[in-house]
Design a protein around this motif. Structure first.
Motif, PDB file in Angstrom:
ATOM      1  N   ALA A 249       0.814  -1.214   0.000  1.00  0.00           N
ATOM      2  CA  ALA A 249       0.000   0.000   0.000  1.00  0.00           C
ATOM      3  C   ALA A 249       0.845   1.259   0.000  1.00  0.00           C
ATOM      4  CB  ALA A 249      -0.939  -0.010   1.213  1.00  0.00           C
ATOM      5  N   VAL A 250       2.067   1.186   0.551  1.00  0.00           N
ATOM      6  CA  VAL A 250       2.935   2.378   0.595  1.00  0.00           C
ATOM      7  C   VAL A 250       4.033   2.297  -0.468  1.00  0.00           C
ATOM      8  CG1 VAL A 250       2.464   2.799   3.033  1.00  0.00           C
ATOM      9  CG2 VAL A 250       4.413   1.355   2.382  1.00  0.00           C
ATOM     10  N   GLY A 251       3.917   1.300  -1.384  1.00  0.00           N
ATOM     11  CA  GLY A 251       4.882   1.208  -2.475  1.00  0.00           C
ATOM     12  C   GLY A 251       6.212   0.614  -2.090  1.00  0.00           C
ATOM     13  N   ALA A 252       6.299  -0.063  -0.935  1.00  0.00           N
ATOM     14  CA  ALA A 252       7.579  -0.614  -0.497  1.00  0.00           C
ATOM     15  C   ALA A 252       7.893  -1.948  -1.177  1.00  0.00           C
ATOM     16  CB  ALA A 252       7.573  -0.804   1.018  1.00  0.00           C
ATOM     17  N   VAL A 253       6.860  -2.686  -1.619  1.00  0.00           N
ATOM     18  CA  VAL A 253       7.086  -3.951  -2.306  1.00  0.00           C
ATOM     19  C   VAL A 253       6.183  -4.028  -3.527  1.00  0.00           C
ATOM     20  CG1 VAL A 253       7.695  -5.169  -0.169  1.00  0.00           C
ATOM     21  CG2 VAL A 253       5.323  -5.235  -0.988  1.00  0.00           C
ATOM     22  N   THR A 254       6.569  -4.894  -4.464  1.00  0.00           N
ATOM     23  CA  THR A 254       5.705  -5.211  -5.603  1.00  0.00           C
ATOM     24  C   THR A 254       5.297  -6.680  -5.490  1.00  0.00           C
ATOM     25  OG1 THR A 254       7.609  -5.819  -6.975  1.00  0.00           O
ATOM     26  CG2 THR A 254       6.823  -3.540  -7.114  1.00  0.00           C
ATOM     27  N   ILE A 255       4.125  -6.975  -6.009  1.00  0.00           N
ATOM     28  CA  ILE A 255       3.612  -8.349  -6.001  1.00  0.00           C
ATOM     29  C   ILE A 255       3.347  -8.753  -7.446  1.00  0.00           C
ATOM     30  CG2 ILE A 255       1.834  -9.905  -5.134  1.00  0.00           C
ATOM     31  CD1 ILE A 255       1.265  -7.874  -2.914  1.00  0.00           C
ATOM     32  N   ASP A 256       4.052  -9.768  -7.908  1.00  0.00           N
ATOM     33  CA  ASP A 256       3.912 -10.229  -9.293  1.00  0.00           C
ATOM     34  C   ASP A 256       3.507 -11.700  -9.324  1.00  0.00           C
ATOM     35  OD1 ASP A 256       4.940  -7.788 -10.651  1.00  0.00           O
ATOM     36  OD2 ASP A 256       6.769  -8.309  -9.537  1.00  0.00           O
ATOM     37  N   LYS A 257       2.716 -12.043 -10.313  1.00  0.00           N
ATOM     38  CA  LYS A 257       2.344 -13.446 -10.533  1.00  0.00           C
ATOM     39  C   LYS A 257       3.387 -14.097 -11.437  1.00  0.00           C
ATOM     40  CE  LYS A 257      -1.665 -13.884  -8.388  1.00  0.00           C
ATOM     41  NZ  LYS A 257      -1.868 -14.869  -7.307  1.00  0.00           N
ATOM     42  N   LYS A 258       3.835 -15.286 -11.057  1.00  0.00           N
ATOM     43  CA  LYS A 258       4.835 -15.996 -11.838  1.00  0.00           C
ATOM     44  C   LYS A 258       4.484 -17.480 -11.863  1.00  0.00           C
ATOM     45  CE  LYS A 258       9.748 -17.269 -11.790  1.00  0.00           C
ATOM     46  NZ  LYS A 258      11.011 -17.207 -11.010  1.00  0.00           N
ATOM     47  N   GLN A 259       4.633 -18.106 -13.046  1.00  0.00           N
ATOM     48  CA  GLN A 259       4.368 -19.530 -13.125  1.00  0.00           C
ATOM     49  C   GLN A 259       5.455 -20.307 -12.393  1.00  0.00           C
ATOM     50  OE1 GLN A 259       3.824 -21.121 -17.064  1.00  0.00           O
ATOM     51  NE2 GLN A 259       3.414 -23.196 -16.330  1.00  0.00           N
ATOM     52  N   VAL A 260       5.032 -21.244 -11.575  1.00  0.00           N
ATOM     53  CA  VAL A 260       5.986 -22.108 -10.870  1.00  0.00           C
ATOM     54  C   VAL A 260       5.755 -23.539 -11.349  1.00  0.00           C
ATOM     55  CG1 VAL A 260       6.196 -20.645  -8.839  1.00  0.00           C
ATOM     56  CG2 VAL A 260       4.392 -22.359  -8.911  1.00  0.00           C
ATOM     57  N   PHE A 261       6.809 -24.308 -11.372  1.00  0.00           N
ATOM     58  CA  PHE A 261       6.756 -25.642 -11.950  1.00  0.00           C
ATOM     59  C   PHE A 261       6.900 -26.703 -10.862  1.00  0.00           C
ATOM     60  CE2 PHE A 261       8.213 -22.770 -15.262  1.00  0.00           C
ATOM     61  CZ  PHE A 261       7.353 -23.101 -16.297  1.00  0.00           C
ATOM     62  N   ARG A 262       5.993 -27.663 -10.915  1.00  0.00           N
ATOM     63  CA  ARG A 262       6.019 -28.762  -9.951  1.00  0.00           C
ATOM     64  C   ARG A 262       7.233 -29.660 -10.211  1.00  0.00           C
ATOM     65  NH1 ARG A 262      -0.246 -28.386 -11.170  1.00  0.00           N
ATOM     66  NH2 ARG A 262       0.781 -27.469 -12.981  1.00  0.00           N
ATOM     67  N   ASP A 263       7.768 -30.209  -9.143  1.00  0.00           N
ATOM     68  CA  ASP A 263       9.011 -30.979  -9.214  1.00  0.00           C
ATOM     69  C   ASP A 263       8.713 -32.466  -9.390  1.00  0.00           C
ATOM     70  OD1 ASP A 263      11.534 -32.044  -8.989  1.00  0.00           O
ATOM     71  OD2 ASP A 263      11.674 -31.761  -6.822  1.00  0.00           O
ATOM     72  N   PRO A 264       8.987 -33.041 -10.578  1.00  0.00           N
ATOM     73  CA  PRO A 264       8.704 -34.471 -10.761  1.00  0.00           C
ATOM     74  C   PRO A 264       9.671 -35.367  -9.999  1.00  0.00           C
ATOM     75  CG  PRO A 264       9.894 -33.641 -12.657  1.00  0.00           C
ATOM     76  CD  PRO A 264       9.618 -32.442 -11.768  1.00  0.00           C
TER      77      PRO A 264
END
Length: 812
Positions: A249-264
């Motif tokens: 809310a105060v601009g101290a961090v950013t939140i991004d969506k990223k694809q994560v891959f499951r570990d076979p």
């Protein structure tokens, strides 16, 4: 390409020039639908998104049921077309297959007589498609009358196919206002997984955030360790979710969506192994493979323990150096953590793995990493053939003789043969490796279609194991319930005493293969299959190994009501139990399908490798590619068992299995010994295995096959028909055979039609089975007949299912 039939709105619809707004149409293939190709109009707002290789959602049939279809062509709408239904949606933002892969799909559909939509579906990760499914819903009246016996077993939202009553009875409930039936769109089971990545956006804690508070602690952690998944941050700092919102809310961090891959690999560690120095024979093989100019097919023929895998690894390394990728196909049964781990130990995170034990999500993730070029080597079972590897530089088919490379459901392709086709298509070398090549592959090498590369001896010049027969016609079983003779048990005792290990092979799981009545001499059979139920003592149940049916042990014989019931025969579970009594100081393990589910396989193999087990009893799983340094004795309890199978490949499979299981002994610095208990010591397949004489086996087997015109000296197609009603399938099989004979006569094709006949296992899952065999010395004649026959099949068989198996690996 022949014109695709239009998906019509209704008979007699007007032409596109009069009623449709479409300038372009998509030609699609539908999985589990019509064999032919369909055309759909492309709405203007979708024109830029519809591409060959993408999936689209389309309406099908009078009910306009929504299904997934694959775009295989795009063209201008013809004025002669019927009015077109419209594409409803585009399901992909990028293509799932390119023109080269589509060409492979078309070849498979043509050669194996399969619907193109089914072929494409089998070549993509499972669980991707969406479609309408018929579901029943309880009305308000139905919910109020839920205790009505007619509604017993019905649940709101249940698929119609899963309902415990017939469709006719369901429709009566619809008429009574108790339920509704409608199509509902089902979502895919394989979806990408995304995570929130939190990143510090400023170098210092902003004003207004109290020092020492939770937001300040979260910010300090992000500054110190860098971007972090929200789940990890919350695990490290409970309550961080609210703190992150405050920081954002105060601009101290950013939140991004990223694809994560499951570990076979499920967190398994990678232990790098430096490559060993190649033997002269290995070096020659690698040089020939890597010097190939474009496509060349190779047979890497090496005895067990000769180092074929090292040839694969070095050839792959050179391909990677050249900026290429590599594909390694292995039989599903041999794709153990140990084998996959050898490739990963050499190439680390460059290795993707594709096999049936992966979840839909894991398989989708591996496929996506391959497509992105982030995994340059693929190790997998037969469907890995379709992995979207760019710049493919080498294809390896290990243990090419294995029958499991042939798919047993539509499309019934053979991955080994398609690997050769794909190599030609892409212009890259293909290596078929085996200590016991299939007769088809050997004949191809003899005819010059494959270049043979020999590895004639074991690495380190180690001797092949000494193979001895124990003739059970002369040596009585000391423990008949477990098929154990005194000489074999003595050898086991001596092996364990020396601090070495042994493998015992019996290709029959369970405690006993039948449960029999002594009064009427009948076996307790599966209610849905013509096969006896196997007794599993630990579970105290009888089980069918074909359909999965299980039941408690009966107190009386189902036929004569006698109490005189007993188990009969021997399985791996009983051998394990008896050995535990006979050799109480030995540590016994068992490796079969019952003991290797999930992570149990890895744990069992690790325990044997770490010498926590002295004797490993198992089915054919123990014969496949394992390398255990301390195994010096292999015992085969019933060497002739597979010779009794009614199949022309029975002798070949017996020779291969005996050779492969014997090859587990003496692979390192201690000599190996193999004891084969059998009543057929003079059989040519067993004698050849005893003498490690592949050429002697090939000579005799070729003579027999050539005389009968069996593959590879002829070609066959097997038609399997099945239905719930025995008369329906019997009549249909007779009609199919007569139709095939008439076509062969009318078109003057040199094809013999054998049958119809009942299948060796007459009934599976309640469906009676018949076989019709098409056989010819000329492949073109056989396929000409097949393509003439495919059209009339659905008309002459009605509700009877017909399965076309080109180049079958089994005649059952």
């Amino acid at each position: 390409m022949s014109a695709a039939p239009a998906a019509q709105v209704q008979p007699g619809a007007a032409s596109p020039s009069e009623t449709t707004p479409f300038a372009r149409e998509a030609v699609v293939a539908v999985p589990r639908g019509p064999r032919g190709q369909l055309s759909y109009g492309i709405p203007t707002d979708l024109e830029t998104r519809v591409e060959v290789g993408r999936r689209v959602l389309v309406p099908l049939g009078k009910a306009n049921r929504r299904i997934t279809a694959y775009v295989i062509d795009i063209r201008d709408v013809s004025a002669t077309d019927f009015a077109l239904k419209a594409v409803l949606d585009v399901l992909d933002e990028r293509t799932l297959f390119d023109r080269e892969m589509l060409s492979l799909f078309r070849f498979i559909a043509d050669y194996y007589c399969a619907a193109l939509g089914d072929v494409i579906r089998g070549g993509l990760p499972g669980g991707l498609n969406v479609q309408d499914a018929r579901r029943l819903r309880l009305t308000d009246a139905g919910k109020a009358a839920i205790t009505d016996p007619r509604l017993a077993g019905l649940e709101d939202g249940m698929k119609v196919d899963a309902a415990p009553i017939t469709l006719r009875r369901l429709l009566h409930l619809v008429d009574d206002g108790l339920i509704t039936i409608a199509y509902e769109l089902e979502r895919p089971t394989a979806v990408a997984r995304y995570a929130s990545i939190i990143t510090a956006a400023v170098p210092e804690l902003p004003d207004g955030i109290r020092a020492g508070g939770l937001p300040a602690q979260a910010f300090a952690l992000l500054l110190a360790e860098g971007p972090m998944e929200s789940s990890e941050l919350s695990a490290r700092l409970p309550g961080a979710t609210a703190a992150v919102r405050r920081l954002a809310a105060v601009g101290a961090v950013t939140i991004d969506k990223k694809q994560v891959f499951r570990d076979p690999w499920h967190g398994a560690e990678v232990h790098a192994h430096p490559p060993p120095v190649l033997t002269a024979a290995q070096a020659r093989a690698v040089k020939a493979i890597t010097n190939a100019n474009g496509y060349e097919g190779f047979l890497l023929f090496g005895v067990t323990g000769s180092g074929k895998t090292e040839v694969y690894l070095e050839s792959l390394r050179i391909a990677l150096e050249r900026g290429q990728t590599g594909l390694v196909l292995v039989p599903e049964i041999a794709l153990t953590p140990q084998l996959a781990g050898r490739f990963r130990a050499r190439f680390g995170d460059d290795v993707a793995v594709l096999h049936s034990a992966l979840s839909d999500g894991e398989r989708l993730d591996q496929w996506e990493l391959i497509r992105r070029g982030q995994r340059r080597i693929v190790v997998g079972a037969r469907s890995a053939l379709f992995a979207p590897l760019p710049r493919l530089g080498i294809i390896v088919v290990d243990e090419e003789h294995e029958g499991s490379f042939k798919q047993d459901e539509t499309p019934r392709y053979h991955a080994r043969d398609l690997a050769l086709y794909r190599g030609r298509q892409l212009g890259c070398p293909v290596v078929l490796g085996s200590a016991t090549p299939s007769l088809e592959t050997w004949v191809n090498s003899e005819k010059g279609r494959l270049t043979r590369l020999d590895l004639p001896g074991r690495v380190g010049d180690r001797d092949m194991p000494e193979v001895e027969f124990i003739d059970v016609g002369e040596v009585a079983y000391a423990w008949p319930e477990a098929l154990l003779t005194a000489p074999l048990v003595k050898a086991l005792e001596e092996t364990v005493a020396r601090g070495e290990q042994a493998i015992l092979f019996l290709n029959r799981r369970g405690y006993a293969p039948s449960f029999t009545c002594r009064a009427c001499e009948s076996a307790v059979e599966c209610p849905s299959c013509t096969i006896g139920l196997t007794f599993h003592r630990r579970l105290r149940r009888l089980a069918c190994h074909l359909c999965g049916f299980q039941t408690r042990l009966p107190e009386r014989c189902p036929k004569c009501q006698s109490h005189l019931l007993e188990h009969e025969g021997t399985g791996t579970e009983q051998v394990e139990a008896v050995l535990t009594r006979v050799l109480p100081s030995a540590r016994i393990g068992r490796m079969d399908r019952d003991t290797t589910r999930g992570d149990a396989l890895t744990e069992l193999l690790d325990a044997f490798r770490n010498h926590e087990i002295d004797i490993l009893v198992g089915t054919q799983m123990v014969a496949k590619g394992h390398d255990f340094p301390k195994v010096t004795l292999v015992g085969v309890l019933q060497g002739e068992h597979s010779l009794g199978v009614p199949d022309f490949r029975a002798a070949e499979r017996t020779f291969q299995l005996m050779t492969q299981v014997a090859g587990r002994a003496g692979r390192h610095d201690r000599p190996g010994r193999v004891l084969i208990q059998t009543s057929q010591t003079e059989h040519y397949a067993l004698k050849a295995a005893q003498n490690h004489d592949f050429l002697a086996f090939v000579a005799e087997e070729s003579r027999r096959r050539r005389r009968l015109g069996n593959p590879p000296f002829g070609y066959i197609v097997l038609l399997r028909l099945d239905a719930l009603d025995p008369k329906d399938v019997s009549d249909a099989a007779g009609l199919v055979a007569r139709t095939a004979r008439n076509i062969a006569t009318d078109v003057a094709l040199d094809v013999a039609i054998v049958g119809p006949s009942l299948a060796p296992i007459e009934r599976i899952r309640g469906r009676t089975r018949y076989l019709v065999l098409l056989k010819s010395a000329h492949r073109n004649d056989l396929h000409a007949l097949l393509h003439h026959l495919v059209g009339p099949l659905s008309e002459i068989t009605g509700d009877v299912k017909v399965h076309i198996d080109v180049d079958p690996q089994s005649l059952s």
